[in-house]
Design a protein around this motif. Structure first.
Motif, short mmCIF file in Angstrom:
data_model
loop_
_atom_site.label_atom_id
_atom_site.label_comp_id
_atom_site.label_asym_id
_atom_site.label_seq_id
_atom_site.Cartn_x
_atom_site.Cartn_y
_atom_site.Cartn_z
N LEU A 1 0.82 -1.21 0.00
CA LEU A 1 0.00 0.00 0.00
C LEU A 1 0.85 1.26 0.00
O LEU A 1 1.79 1.39 0.78
CB LEU A 1 -0.92 0.01 1.23
CG LEU A 1 -1.76 1.27 1.44
CD1 LEU A 1 -2.73 1.48 0.28
CD2 LEU A 1 -2.50 1.18 2.77
N ASP A 2 0.51 2.19 -0.88
CA ASP A 2 1.13 3.52 -0.92
C ASP A 2 0.00 4.52 -0.70
O ASP A 2 -0.79 4.78 -1.61
CB ASP A 2 1.80 3.75 -2.27
CG ASP A 2 2.51 5.11 -2.35
OD1 ASP A 2 2.34 5.93 -1.42
OD2 ASP A 2 3.21 5.36 -3.34
N THR A 3 -0.10 5.04 0.51
CA THR A 3 -1.20 5.94 0.84
C THR A 3 -1.13 7.27 0.09
O THR A 3 -2.11 8.03 0.07
CB THR A 3 -1.24 6.22 2.35
OG1 THR A 3 0.05 6.72 2.77
CG2 THR A 3 -1.55 4.95 3.13
N ALA A 4 0.00 7.54 -0.53
CA ALA A 4 0.14 8.77 -1.30
C ALA A 4 -0.57 8.67 -2.65
O ALA A 4 -0.86 9.69 -3.28
CB ALA A 4 1.61 9.11 -1.51
N VAL A 5 -0.84 7.44 -3.09
CA VAL A 5 -1.55 7.24 -4.36
C VAL A 5 -3.04 7.37 -4.10
O VAL A 5 -3.61 6.62 -3.31
CB VAL A 5 -1.23 5.85 -4.95
CG1 VAL A 5 -2.04 5.63 -6.23
CG2 VAL A 5 0.26 5.72 -5.23
N GLN A 6 -3.67 8.32 -4.75
CA GLN A 6 -5.08 8.58 -4.52
C GLN A 6 -5.96 7.51 -5.14
O GLN A 6 -5.66 6.96 -6.19
CB GLN A 6 -5.46 9.95 -5.09
CG GLN A 6 -4.80 11.13 -4.36
CD GLN A 6 -5.33 12.46 -4.85
OE1 GLN A 6 -5.91 12.55 -5.93
NE2 GLN A 6 -5.14 13.49 -4.06
N VAL A 7 -7.06 7.23 -4.44
CA VAL A 7 -8.04 6.26 -4.90
C VAL A 7 -9.26 7.03 -5.41
O VAL A 7 -9.63 8.06 -4.86
CB VAL A 7 -8.46 5.31 -3.74
CG1 VAL A 7 -9.52 4.32 -4.22
CG2 VAL A 7 -7.25 4.59 -3.19
N GLU A 8 -9.88 6.53 -6.45
CA GLU A 8 -11.06 7.20 -7.00
C GLU A 8 -12.14 7.33 -5.94
O GLU A 8 -12.45 6.37 -5.24
CB GLU A 8 -11.59 6.41 -8.20
CG GLU A 8 -10.65 6.37 -9.39
CD GLU A 8 -11.25 5.62 -10.56
OE1 GLU A 8 -12.50 5.59 -10.67
OE2 GLU A 8 -10.48 5.07 -11.36
N PRO A 9 -12.75 8.53 -5.81
CA PRO A 9 -13.76 8.78 -4.78
C PRO A 9 -14.95 7.81 -4.83
O PRO A 9 -15.57 7.53 -3.80
CB PRO A 9 -14.22 10.21 -5.08
CG PRO A 9 -13.06 10.83 -5.79
CD PRO A 9 -12.46 9.73 -6.61
#
Length: 204
Positions: free
Chosen positions: A142-150
């Motif tokens: 997991l890379d929390t800096a990579v945004q996930v689609e809302p």
């Protein structure tokens, strides 16, 4: 030449949601097909579980976890049966059996529930029967800096817990695997490793 009784090569992937598991296997599949390798890919197991009314994500239960593990095993066996005997046979498992344990353990921690030791051990034994079958196990990080689609509306804490349990399970049992981060080079190395194993093992 691969004989009808020979087991196909299996590549499994596990990791928390939206860390590129499916896309990684799609890349491997495309590369294998470009080399003329017969390959099939399992998937959509979480969606199918929800379709029949089983709880998912942080609501996972012993029953839903058992279904996911058992269905994943059945999917891999069915996929292998559909491959024609030839110079190469590969099954790509989108969500290796152990993946279900990560989601279940994370759900219990998220709900602050005390685990039933016997049930957890039973599910663990069921999932671990499949571990030796994977010629390559990939674990996304997991890379929390990579945004996930809302539109996904994931619970951030649960997503982190799944990631932690994924790598804890692999570490505690010293299972051979390859970590795959969001870095393009890391993903490229995973694809290269899969190709190396699949092409080497299936040389005529």
């Amino acid at each position: 030449m691969v004989t009808p009784n020979q087991q196909p090569i299996r590549v499994g992937v596990m990791g928390t949601h939206s860390t590129g598991k499916t896309m990684l296997l799609k890349r491997i599949e495309m590369e294998l097909r470009a080399h003329g390798v017969p390959v099939t890919r399992t998937g959509r197991i979480g969606r199918r579980a929800a379709h029949i009314g089983l709880p998912k994500m942080q609501k996972h239960t012993e029953a839903s976890t058992e279904w996911v593990i058992a269905q994943g095993i059945a999917d891999e066996l069915a996929a292998a049966a559909q491959l024609d005997p030839g110079p190469a046979q590969v099954v790509l498992a989108d969500r290796a059996a152990l993946d279900a344990l990560s989601y279940f353990h994370a759900a219990q921690e998220w709900r602050t529930e005390h685990p039933n030791r016997l049930e957890r051990e039973r599910l663990r034994l069921l999932a671990f029967t499949q571990a030796p079958k994977y010629d390559l196990l990939l674990a996304t990080v997991l890379d929390t800096a990579v945004q996930v689609e809302p539109k996904h509306d994931y619970d951030a804490r649960y997503r982190i817990l799944v990631d932690q349990h994924t790598h804890r399970i692999l570490a505690e049992d010293a299972l051979s695997h390859q970590r795959v981060t969001s870095d393009p080079d890391s993903q490229a190395r995973a694809v290269e490793r899969a190709l190396e194993i699949c092409l080497k093992e299936n040389e005529v």
